[in-house]
Design an enzyme around this catalytic site. Sequence first.
Site, PDB file in Angstrom:
ATOM      1  N   LYS A 232     -11.296 -12.471 -10.154  1.00 38.39           N
ATOM      2  CA  LYS A 232     -10.306 -13.451 -10.616  1.00 38.39           C
ATOM      3  C   LYS A 232      -9.483 -12.795 -11.717  1.00 38.39           C
ATOM      4  O   LYS A 232     -10.029 -12.192 -12.634  1.00 38.39           O
ATOM      5  CB  LYS A 232     -11.061 -14.672 -11.155  1.00 38.39           C
ATOM      6  CG  LYS A 232     -10.273 -15.570 -12.056  1.00 38.39           C
ATOM      7  CD  LYS A 232     -10.970 -15.927 -13.382  1.00 38.39           C
ATOM      8  CE  LYS A 232     -11.183 -14.792 -14.303  1.00 38.39           C
ATOM      9  NZ  LYS A 232     -11.435 -15.119 -15.729  1.00 38.39           N
TER      10      LYS A 232
ATOM     11  N   PRO B 180     -17.508  -4.722 -12.325  1.00 32.55           N
ATOM     12  CA  PRO B 180     -18.236  -4.544 -13.585  1.00 32.55           C
ATOM     13  C   PRO B 180     -18.560  -5.892 -14.228  1.00 32.55           C
ATOM     14  O   PRO B 180     -17.771  -6.837 -14.099  1.00 32.55           O
ATOM     15  CB  PRO B 180     -17.269  -3.734 -14.460  1.00 32.55           C
ATOM     16  CG  PRO B 180     -16.013  -3.577 -13.715  1.00 32.55           C
ATOM     17  CD  PRO B 180     -16.155  -4.162 -12.352  1.00 32.55           C
TER      18      PRO B 180
ATOM     19  N   SER C 122     -19.240 -15.690 -12.062  1.00 35.53           N
ATOM     20  CA  SER C 122     -18.771 -16.971 -11.527  1.00 35.53           C
ATOM     21  C   SER C 122     -18.400 -16.836 -10.049  1.00 35.53           C
ATOM     22  O   SER C 122     -18.658 -17.737  -9.248  1.00 35.53           O
ATOM     23  CB  SER C 122     -17.540 -17.464 -12.291  1.00 35.53           C
ATOM     24  OG  SER C 122     -17.898 -17.790 -13.606  1.00 35.53           O
ATOM     25  N   ALA C 123     -17.789 -15.715  -9.702  1.00 37.53           N
ATOM     26  CA  ALA C 123     -17.423 -15.474  -8.296  1.00 37.53           C
ATOM     27  C   ALA C 123     -18.682 -15.435  -7.434  1.00 37.53           C
ATOM     28  O   ALA C 123     -18.706 -15.989  -6.326  1.00 37.53           O
ATOM     29  CB  ALA C 123     -16.649 -14.166  -8.166  1.00 37.53           C
TER      30      ALA C 123
ATOM     31  N   ASP D 287     -15.652 -20.752 -15.098  1.00 35.28           N
ATOM     32  CA  ASP D 287     -14.789 -20.142 -14.077  1.00 35.28           C
ATOM     33  C   ASP D 287     -15.238 -20.469 -12.654  1.00 35.28           C
ATOM     34  O   ASP D 287     -14.548 -20.127 -11.687  1.00 35.28           O
ATOM     35  CB  ASP D 287     -14.789 -18.610 -14.228  1.00 35.28           C
ATOM     36  CG  ASP D 287     -13.984 -18.163 -15.433  1.00 35.28           C
ATOM     37  OD1 ASP D 287     -13.260 -18.991 -16.011  1.00 35.28           O
ATOM     38  OD2 ASP D 287     -14.088 -16.973 -15.791  1.00 35.28           O
TER      39      ASP D 287
HETATM   40  O1  C5P Z   1     -17.589 -18.732 -18.558  1.00 30.42           O
HETATM   41  P1  C5P Z   1     -18.666 -19.408 -19.293  1.00 30.42           P
HETATM   42  O2  C5P Z   1     -18.676 -20.884 -19.109  1.00 30.42           O
HETATM   43  O3  C5P Z   1     -20.014 -18.787 -19.081  1.00 30.42           O
HETATM   44  O4  C5P Z   1     -18.287 -19.199 -20.828  1.00 30.42           O
HETATM   45  C1  C5P Z   1     -19.098 -18.554 -21.767  1.00 30.42           C
HETATM   46  C2  C5P Z   1     -18.851 -19.159 -23.130  1.00 30.42           C
HETATM   47  O5  C5P Z   1     -17.473 -19.033 -23.485  1.00 30.42           O
HETATM   48  C3  C5P Z   1     -19.157 -20.631 -23.230  1.00 30.42           C
HETATM   49  O6  C5P Z   1     -20.503 -20.877 -23.498  1.00 30.42           O
HETATM   50  C4  C5P Z   1     -18.268 -21.034 -24.406  1.00 30.42           C
HETATM   51  O7  C5P Z   1     -18.875 -20.646 -25.627  1.00 30.42           O
HETATM   52  C5  C5P Z   1     -17.048 -20.149 -24.214  1.00 30.42           C
HETATM   53  N1  C5P Z   1     -15.967 -20.859 -23.494  1.00 30.42           N
HETATM   54  C6  C5P Z   1     -15.117 -21.696 -24.207  1.00 30.42           C
HETATM   55  N2  C5P Z   1     -14.115 -22.359 -23.546  1.00 30.42           N
HETATM   56  C7  C5P Z   1     -13.927 -22.206 -22.222  1.00 30.42           C
HETATM   57  C8  C5P Z   1     -14.775 -21.345 -21.478  1.00 30.42           C
HETATM   58  C9  C5P Z   1     -15.784 -20.696 -22.146  1.00 30.42           C
HETATM   59  O8  C5P Z   1     -15.256 -21.842 -25.422  1.00 30.42           O
HETATM   60  N3  C5P Z   1     -12.935 -22.860 -21.620  1.00 30.42           N
END
Ligand code: C5P
Length: 299
Positions: free
Chosen positions: A16, A97, A106-107, A140
């Site tokens: 992505k 990576p 996420s993908a 994501d």
């Molecule tokens: O992608 P993921 O949900 O694993 O995101 C990792 C961390 O990045 C989340 O736990 C959060 O702290 C931060 N995040 C955020 N706002 C988003 C996406 C992620 O603050 N829209």
Amino acid sequence: MSMPVPQVVEVFAPAKINLTLHVTGQRPDGYHLLDSLVAFADVGDVLRLEPADVWQMKTVGPEAEAVPDGAENLVLKAAALLDGAPKAAFTLTKNLPVASGIGGGSADAAAAFRGLCAATPHHDPNNIDTQRRLLSLGADIPMCLHCVTARITGIGEEITPVAQFPALHAVLINPRVAVSTPAVFKAMKQRNNPPMPDIPPESCDVKDLVEWLRAQRNDMQEAATTLEPAIATVQAALEGHRACQLARMSGSGATCFGLFHTAQAAQQAARDLSRDYPQWWIRPTQLGSQAERAVPRLS
Ligand code: C5P
């Protein structure tokens, strides 16, 4: 007890790319509000599901060492969120990576979900409850379920597909540094940035689109570069290539993309830059035409 998946399924999990990434605010729970134009690449991981009596997971491929193959893997975590999901032995060919701003984990999680739904038609890939639970696993994941060029708002769950987006020729570069997304959010100085203006109309040609992209931002790039100065080196290397039209970081980094006029120009740039920086992960790619390949192949 649930049954094994009835047949072998192979799912493509494309990278992505955030062509723009505007951070427009923060929710009371700490998550950030985004306004982003996202496209998918023709490079990605591949997830194979085979019938099995118990969940199994193995990772293979050039980037496999960096990902866990036990219960910690997002593939198994996503499968566990699907009520009564059929059992499968997953083989993940890890080409992307990890922790690199292009949505790899996420993908993979989204690919597991799509694969299980394809193998067992009574599982609805559009089930809102399941999608909500997947969102809690990774912001994501919803966009990776769709795999279409889209404007993304909310924390990543509001997806507005962009019709007839032109294919873009690009080079992806990761300088082989893993970046922690929460660390970059934390290092940001400004969280209330202006939203993205409307995307140019469908008939827009690539030249106009690149000009429009040039006026947009990745609001995480400055903070990410402070944490990982190698991002500035990648950005400069792309911008310094004679054929590069625009270079920018994707997601929270460290992967950057450069845009080029033609597939040949992108391939040549990837060769040139691989010669100058043999330690980097460098891939020529096409962005924006991956929805078809993301549909699972049944065999
Ligand atoms: O992608 P993921 O949900 O694993 O995101 C990792 C961390 O990045 C989340 O736990 C959060 O702290 C931060 N995040 C955020 N706002 C988003 C996406 C992620 O603050 N829209």
